[in-house]
Scaffold this active site. Structure first.
Site, short mmCIF file in Angstrom:
data_model
loop_
_atom_site.label_atom_id
_atom_site.label_comp_id
_atom_site.label_asym_id
_atom_site.label_seq_id
_atom_site.Cartn_x
_atom_site.Cartn_y
_atom_site.Cartn_z
N ILE A 16 0.83 -1.20 0.00
CA ILE A 16 0.00 0.00 0.00
C ILE A 16 0.86 1.25 0.00
O ILE A 16 0.58 2.22 -0.72
CB ILE A 16 -0.94 0.00 1.22
CG1 ILE A 16 -1.97 -1.12 1.11
CG2 ILE A 16 -1.64 1.35 1.37
CD1 ILE A 16 -2.83 -1.28 2.35
N SER A 140 -6.94 -0.83 9.58
CA SER A 140 -7.48 -2.06 9.01
C SER A 140 -8.84 -2.35 9.62
O SER A 140 -9.11 -1.99 10.77
CB SER A 140 -6.53 -3.23 9.30
OG SER A 140 -7.12 -4.46 8.98
N TYR A 153 -1.07 -8.70 15.13
CA TYR A 153 -1.42 -7.66 14.18
C TYR A 153 -2.74 -7.00 14.56
O TYR A 153 -2.86 -5.77 14.55
CB TYR A 153 -1.52 -8.28 12.78
CG TYR A 153 -1.96 -7.32 11.70
CD1 TYR A 153 -1.05 -6.46 11.10
CD2 TYR A 153 -3.29 -7.28 11.28
CE1 TYR A 153 -1.45 -5.58 10.09
CE2 TYR A 153 -3.70 -6.40 10.28
CZ TYR A 153 -2.79 -5.56 9.69
OH TYR A 153 -3.19 -4.69 8.72
N LYS A 157 -3.45 -3.03 15.48
CA LYS A 157 -4.40 -2.19 14.76
C LYS A 157 -5.49 -1.63 15.68
O LYS A 157 -5.93 -0.50 15.51
CB LYS A 157 -5.04 -2.98 13.60
CG LYS A 157 -4.07 -3.26 12.46
CD LYS A 157 -3.52 -1.96 11.86
CE LYS A 157 -2.60 -2.20 10.68
NZ LYS A 157 -2.03 -0.96 10.12
#
Length: 337
Positions: A16, A140, A153, A157
């Site tokens: 990204i 996310s 993860y 986030k």
């Protein structure tokens, strides 16, 4: 003539962030590219210059605050005051929580959460004094709705959302013109699935539907230009995950427990000791540059109708109201006849 924007993007060697750098370059921006992998950074620099921008590559571990501060100094020495700072860099471990080692969990947290904290800190230390600037956090859907096999993860986030909300309230309290916003992403076709540390029997994959990194990049660029909104959601799957978790979280727990393991793996077997990027960058082996895309091009979407609607909601509503008004006028005239 207006001076070009000065933009800093972390994790810029791939995915990204790399696609975002290319979009900013098309506006003529001067871009500080931050990542560990020097081969990927060199490729990103070529992308930026080919698209019409200027780039400075700064090999940096975002988990090290001193390196981040030095990177910010280097960018401003080269290009001038930073206008936009985009935090993207992350790493992960695909495994059940009990199979993730403590130092691995710590490393994911330091990169994927503290990397955002450090980037925000070095950016704000400059922007607040000037009373201008924008910070974009690439979040996310998993920051609202966690899934199995990605506890480190997902935790990072979630933490980014809480941290950013707190910072935003402080900026509002101080009547600062500095803006901070979050872009919540869906599953994206990035190289992370080819280099992430995984203890799964099969090759990791993003949970479908999968979007191309350029879709995510368009979301980031729009947020940087319109940072007053607290959050932006990219992709209908992101909307479903965030909204669904508000109303049917217990049902989603059981649904993900049934489907979350299989949906995050392909049918291809992989070695549990395959090379990964948790501790060292993976690009550069044999001169390899991963680029923005992962290996799922044939399964990925290049557009998001939801994102277009989100960015043009006033236009859509205005057109709908205008259409209804026209229909009412035609109906009234028909009745009078």
């Amino acid at each position: 003539m207006k001076d070009p924007q000065v933009v800093v993007i972390t994790g810029a060697s791939a995915g990204i962030a790399r696609a975002t750098a290319k979009l900013f370059a098309k506006t003529g921006a001067n871009i500080g590219l931050i990542a560990r992998g020097e081969t990927g950074l060199a490729g990103a620099k070529k992308d930026v210059e080919a698209a019409g921008g200027h780039a400075l590559t700064i090999p940096t571990d975002v988990a090290d605050y001193d390196q981040m501060e030095a990177a910010a100094v280097a960018v401003e020495d080269a290009f001038g005051p930073i206008d936009v700072w985009v935090n993207v860099a992350f790493t992960s471990v695909f495994a059940p929580f009990t199979e993730i080692k403590p130092d691995e969990f710590k490393r994911v947290t330091e990169v994927s959460y503290l990397g955002f904290v450090y980037g925000t800190h070095v950016a704000l230390s400059r922007m607040i004094k000037r009373d201008r600037g924008t910070i974009v956090q690439v979040g996310s859907a998993l920051g609202s709705r966690s899934i199995p096999l990605q506890s480190a993860y997902c935790g990072a986030k979630h933490a980014i959302n809480g941290f950013t909300e707190s910072v935003r309230t402080e900026l509002i309290h101080d009547h600062s013109k500095v803006k901070i916003t979050v872009v919540q992403m869906p599953a994206v076709n990035t190289p992370q699935f080819s280099w992430v540390l995984s203890r799964l029997p099969n090759h990791p994959q993003p949970v479908p539907p999968i979007y191309q990194p350029e879709v995510a990049a368009r979301g980031v660029l729009y947020a940087a230009r319109h940072p007053s909104r607290k959050q932006y959601w990219v992709g209908l799957s992101t909307v479903k995950a965030i909204v669904g978790n508000k109303f049917i979280a217990p049902l989603l727990d059981h649904y993900l427990a049934r489907t979350g393991y299989k949906s995050q793996q392909t049918s291809e077997k992989v070695s549990p000791d395959r090379p990964n990027n948790l501790w060292e960058p993976r690009d550069g082996a044999d001169g390899h540059d991963f680029g923005a895309h992962g290996i799922f091009d044939d399964k990925s979407k290049g557009h998001s109708g939801q994102m277009w609607f989100s960015h043009h909601v006033k236009l859509v509503i205005g057109s709908a109201v205008g259409g209804l008004g026209l229909m009412a006028l035609i109906t009234a005239r028909t009745v009078r006849r």
